[in-house]
Design an enzyme around this catalytic site. Structure first.
Site, short mmCIF file in Angstrom:
data_model
loop_
_atom_site.label_atom_id
_atom_site.label_comp_id
_atom_site.label_asym_id
_atom_site.label_seq_id
_atom_site.Cartn_x
_atom_site.Cartn_y
_atom_site.Cartn_z
N SER A 145 52.97 40.75 35.26
CA SER A 145 54.00 41.18 36.21
C SER A 145 54.42 42.60 35.86
O SER A 145 54.27 43.03 34.72
CB SER A 145 55.21 40.24 36.15
OG SER A 145 55.91 40.45 34.94
N GLU A 259 30.86 46.52 43.22
CA GLU A 259 30.62 46.79 44.64
C GLU A 259 31.91 46.90 45.42
O GLU A 259 32.09 47.83 46.19
CB GLU A 259 29.76 45.67 45.24
CG GLU A 259 28.27 45.89 45.14
CD GLU A 259 27.51 44.79 45.85
OE1 GLU A 259 27.62 44.69 47.07
OE2 GLU A 259 26.82 44.03 45.16
#
Length: 484
Positions: A145, A259
């Site tokens: 977080s 990718e």
């Protein structure tokens, strides 16, 4: 690339990161047929049709047990102890679970300068052991977080060390951004801005979610009356599973980690894609539903399916840079091409002018898990699902909100003494604030001047090398921030 060469190591930092990790590994175990003790359970029909590749995320021991390639660290022991005594206690090696005695007290400086440094060596040693026993590490995924002390400070340390020790490997983050209205700590703006500044150049791609958006999904889509953190983590785990499915299962058009980075991140600093998922179906609604591909694709562009909260005006002021659509289950390429063409024509999606194609597609044959337990609120959605990662200029408004909250407190020097007592200086805050302001400017430059005029965003200015150093674009000039 040989699938055995694609090992990924995950790191879970702080309470939020560890709790997300617990949910993610529970779901991975269900998908891979690996029990709580790390041993393979009976093979399913899905395994025969679409065999799992365990070595990507699991390490096989000499005894045939599978251990997750992960390290979990929290500076206070409570959450880690819950795992040590929970149902998954037999899954992890004791050295993978690292906990301290004192927490970071929501203080970035405690996580970065004092308490966190004590445990950094243990974390990096755990990562090194997995890296050395792998045939080839492709990258790291860090869960944390932004608002907590450990999640911000300790993550900054780990991220810097990963970049230093594994410079050529991908470093991804799944991070929980401070929600616009739901706050768990007063000093969240300080911590979030400082960790953003520290990790901006050490992280390749960061997927942002916020609790408010996931609360809404849990309540409105899944009919959960009072969503708890485990409900939110269940949703996050489902989305993370879709992102990593192509690394773990075969498919007709698998997408590698590198990718989708290549297709989503046009410039190194502009690396904050938003996540969306469909279908979010509850057990009551799913029994007679099997939505077509067109509807699933369209649902990803609706605010109700986004894992990050943005207003309609913020969406309207932004443009898409690129979208990566990851389909899994019973889908074929022809239907996907038709769906994307239909969405582009009917939704009127606006892409930046210099990126006209816009879509990257992945197809994986393994459908999502039907249900993790009899009382699971999120079910498989008819054997097909889609996860969308979209890089949009609208995310700049998130940094604007953060900067505004930061400025309100920093102008009064509120709570700064707690950070100074742990070794930070006021100049550290000023430098961090300037860096995030330049990030906002980076996003503004992606939108053409004509669009800027129409939406009321000021025309960006060209920066020299010297100008970038001292430049502050936006509501506060450099001198003003220094004076604050």
């Amino acid at each position: 690339m040989d699938i055995k060469k694609r090992q990924v190591i995950t790191v879970h930092v702080g309470q939020a990161g560890v709790q997300m990790g617990n949910a993610v590994w529970s779901l991975y175990g269900m998908e891979h047929g690996i029990g709580h003790d790390g041993c393979l359970t009976a093979a399913t029909a899905a395994d025969a049709a679409c065999p799992a590749e365990h070595s990507t995320f699991y390490k096989e021991t000499m005894s045939g047990q599978y251990i997750p390639r992960t390290v979990m660290v929290d500076l206070e022991p409570t959450v880690i102890d819950q795992i040590r005594s929970g149902p998954n206690r037999g899954l992890y090696h004791p050295d993978q679970l690292i906990s301290g005695k004192e927490d970071a007290a929501n203080n970035f400086a405690r996580g970065y300068h004092t308490e966190g440094r004590t445990y950094l060596e243990s974390v990096m040693e755990g990562i090194r052991l997995f890296a050395e026993s792998s045939e080839g590490v492709q990258g790291f995924i860090v869960f944390h977080s932004m608002g907590g002390g450990t999640g911000s400070g300790m993550t900054s340390l780990v991220s810097e060390s990963l970049r230093q020790d594994y410079a050529k490997k991908s470093n991804l983050e799944v991070l929980v951004y401070p929600a616009p209205k739901v706050s768990t700590a007063v000093v969240e703006p300080y911590n979030a801005l400082l960790v953003s500044h520290k990790t901006l150049d050490t992280t390749d791609c960061a997927f942002i979610v916020d609790n408010e958006a996931i609360y809404d999904i849990s309540a409105s889509k899944l009919d959960v009356e009072r969503p708890m953190y485990h409900n939110l983590n269940r949703i996050i785990s489902q989305v993370v599973s879709s992102i990593t499915a192509s690394l773990r299962f075969p498919g007709t058009l698998n997408v590698d980690i590198n990718e989708f980075q290549t297709n989503l991140v046009p410039f190194p600093r502009v690396h904050f894609p938003l996540l969306a998922y469909a279908p979010f179906t509850s057990a009551q609604r799913s029994s007679h539903q099997r939505p077509p591909i067109v509807d699933l694709t369209a649902a990803c562009f609706e605010p109700g399916n986004q894992l990050f909260k943005l207003s309609d005006q913020e969406y309207d002021n932004g443009k898409y840079i690129a979208c990566c659509m990851l389909y899994r289950g019973d889908v074929v390429a022809k239907d996907i091409n038709h769906a994307i063409r239909h969405i582009r024509e009917t939704k009127g999606l606006e892409f930046v002018e210099w990126c006209p194609t816009g879509f990257k597609v992945g197809i994986n044959c393994r459908p999502p898990v039907a249900a993790m337990s009899p009382d699971d609120e999120l079910v498989g959605g008819g054997g097909r699902a889609v996860c969308m990662m979209s890089n949009t200029t609208a995310i700049a408004s998130a940094w604007t909100r953060l900067c505004e909250k930061f400025d309100l407190m920093f102008r009064k020097r509120a709570f700064i003494h707690w950070y100074e007592s742990e070794g930070m200086e006021k100049e550290d805050f000023v430098v961090a604030r300037e860096n995030i302001e330049v990030l906002r400017h980076d996003y503004r430059e992606l939108i053409p001047v004509t669009t800027s005029a129409a939406t009321g965003i000021r025309k960006p200015t060209e920066l020299s090398v010297h100008g970038q150093k001292h430049f502050l674009q936006g509501d506060c000039e450099t001198s003003v921030i220094t004076e604050i």
